[in-house]
Scaffold this active site. Structure first.
Site, PDB file in Angstrom:
ATOM      1  N   ASP A 137       1.283   5.285   6.084  1.00  0.00           N
ATOM      2  CA  ASP A 137       0.620   6.360   5.339  1.00  0.00           C
ATOM      3  C   ASP A 137      -0.787   5.936   4.888  1.00  0.00           C
ATOM      4  OD1 ASP A 137       1.191   4.577   3.335  1.00  0.00           O
ATOM      5  OD2 ASP A 137       2.484   5.908   2.165  1.00  0.00           O
TER       6      ASP A 137
ATOM      7  N   HIS B 203      -1.590   3.119   3.355  1.00  0.00           N
ATOM      8  CA  HIS B 203      -1.715   2.295   2.155  1.00  0.00           C
ATOM      9  C   HIS B 203      -2.193   0.885   2.471  1.00  0.00           C
ATOM     10  CE1 HIS B 203       2.792   1.301   2.643  1.00  0.00           C
ATOM     11  NE2 HIS B 203       2.238   0.110   2.561  1.00  0.00           N
TER      12      HIS B 203
ATOM     13  N   GLU C  84      -0.764   3.881  -2.509  1.00  0.00           N
ATOM     14  CA  GLU C  84      -0.265   5.019  -1.742  1.00  0.00           C
ATOM     15  C   GLU C  84      -1.292   6.147  -1.730  1.00  0.00           C
ATOM     16  OE1 GLU C  84       2.139   4.570   0.090  1.00  0.00           O
ATOM     17  OE2 GLU C  84       3.994   3.940  -0.897  1.00  0.00           O
TER      18      GLU C  84
ATOM     19  N   ASP D  85       0.346  -7.719  -4.035  1.00  0.00           N
ATOM     20  CA  ASP D  85       1.320  -6.853  -4.715  1.00  0.00           C
ATOM     21  C   ASP D  85       2.680  -7.516  -4.845  1.00  0.00           C
ATOM     22  OD1 ASP D  85       1.858  -6.795  -2.015  1.00  0.00           O
ATOM     23  OD2 ASP D  85       1.345  -4.711  -1.732  1.00  0.00           O
TER      24      ASP D  85
HETATM   25  C1  GLP Z   1       3.904  -3.301   2.539  1.00  0.00           C
HETATM   26  C2  GLP Z   1       2.811  -4.121   1.859  1.00  0.00           C
HETATM   27  C3  GLP Z   1       1.476  -3.906   2.513  1.00  0.00           C
HETATM   28  C4  GLP Z   1       1.603  -4.019   4.014  1.00  0.00           C
HETATM   29  C5  GLP Z   1       2.524  -2.941   4.512  1.00  0.00           C
HETATM   30  C6  GLP Z   1       2.667  -2.923   6.022  1.00  0.00           C
HETATM   31  O1  GLP Z   1       4.027  -2.028   2.040  1.00  0.00           O
HETATM   32  N1  GLP Z   1       2.723  -3.834   0.476  1.00  0.00           N
HETATM   33  O2  GLP Z   1       0.558  -4.867   2.000  1.00  0.00           O
HETATM   34  O3  GLP Z   1       0.339  -3.906   4.616  1.00  0.00           O
HETATM   35  O4  GLP Z   1       3.802  -3.193   3.922  1.00  0.00           O
HETATM   36  O5  GLP Z   1       3.756  -3.685   6.420  1.00  0.00           O
HETATM   37  P1  GLP Z   1       4.030  -4.185   7.874  1.00  0.00           P
HETATM   38  O6  GLP Z   1       3.025  -5.260   8.135  1.00  0.00           O
HETATM   39  O7  GLP Z   1       5.430  -4.752   7.820  1.00  0.00           O
HETATM   40  O8  GLP Z   1       3.889  -3.032   8.778  1.00  0.00           O
END
Ligand code: GLP
Length: 245
Positions: free
Chosen positions: A136, A138, A143, A67
């Site tokens: 959440d 995702h 989402e 993404d």
């Molecule tokens: C972002 C990314 C996700 C990732 C998520 C969790 O939203 N788009 O791919 O898994 O963050 O982030 P973190 O690893 O910092 O908890």
């Protein structure tokens, strides 16, 4: 789904990097799906170390990132493009032509999303997809409510995600509220999936997506439908699982 519980972040990162390393060693032109966020940073550090020791050659590896924020150019320090080059690609011998990250400043998002899907197909599909998870549920930026058959597209980000991701932005800079993301359906087409999660903040969502009924309200629960999923959790992220591993 195969669940591995380890004692801490460092161990999670080490095992995840070894898992990815094994994939590259068994297929030197592997197609990797890569993730951003705080969770995979340790894994990337370990992969860099393995490369520097001469254990891993990325020359023929292809990568597709999950993404990117819509509206951010690849040069923007807050972009996932910048994140990936800074934390992984510039430290390894990957061919820049083999790196694909959604283009946040595309002038034709719909066309770009189709192009991205086509590129993944032309590469033969993703061999190993690395995932983190949002609080959440995702995966990538899918989402709650994302259809399990969704494809690469433009999405809006939830308030919780905007708040969680604000920590990567300088004070006063707003987190873009839209992103380009691979869809849940796109992710499910990867041959092999590795999800990593750590910390108490992820405990509740990990229990829900692993042990609850699959539901589009929790995107990660779609992984229950996939044949080849490995999940590495540290003790804290695994603390709310009912079935102890
Ligand atoms: C972002 C990314 C996700 C990732 C998520 C969790 O939203 N788009 O791919 O898994 O963050 O982030 P973190 O690893 O910092 O908890």
């Amino acid at each position: 789904m195969k669940i591995i519980v380890v004692s801490n972040y460092d161990e999670m990162s080490k095992i995840a990097a070894e898992f990815i390393g094994k994939e590259i060693k068994s297929k030197r032109n592997s197609v990797l799906g890569l993730a951003t966020g705080g969770t995979p940073l340790g894994t990337y550090t370990k992969l860099i170390q393995m490369h520097k020791k001469g254990e891993l050659d990325f020359t023929s590896v292809k990568t597709f990132n999950l993404d990117e924020y819509l509206g951010l150019s690849p040069k923007d320090k807050n972009s996932y493009h910048f994140f990936m080059w800074d934390n992984l690609f510039k430290h390894i011998n990957i061919n820049p032509a083999n790196v694909q990250i959604p283009k946040g400043d595309t002038d034709n998002p719909a066309k770009f999303c189709q192009w991205y899907e086509d590129r993944i197909k032309q590469a033969g599909g993703v061999d190993l997809q690395l995932l983190g998870i949002g609080r959440d549920g995702h995966i990538a930026f899918n989402e709650p409510g994302s259809p399990f058959d969704s494809r690469t597209r433009i999405v809006g980000l939830s308030q919780e995600t905007l708040e969680d991701n604000a920590r990567f932005f300088e004070k006063g800079q707003e987190v873009p509220c839209q992103a380009i993301t691979m869809g849940v359906g796109t992710i499910l087409e990867a041959k092999n999936i590795l999800l990593i999660a750590n910390g108490a903040k992820k405990a509740e969502i990990c229990a829900k997506f692993i042990e609850g009924q699959p539901s589009e309200e929790i995107s990660a629960s779609a992984l229950q439908k996939h044949k080849n999923v490995t999940i590495i959790l540290d003790k804290e992220a695994a603390s709310k699982l009912k079935n102890k591993v």
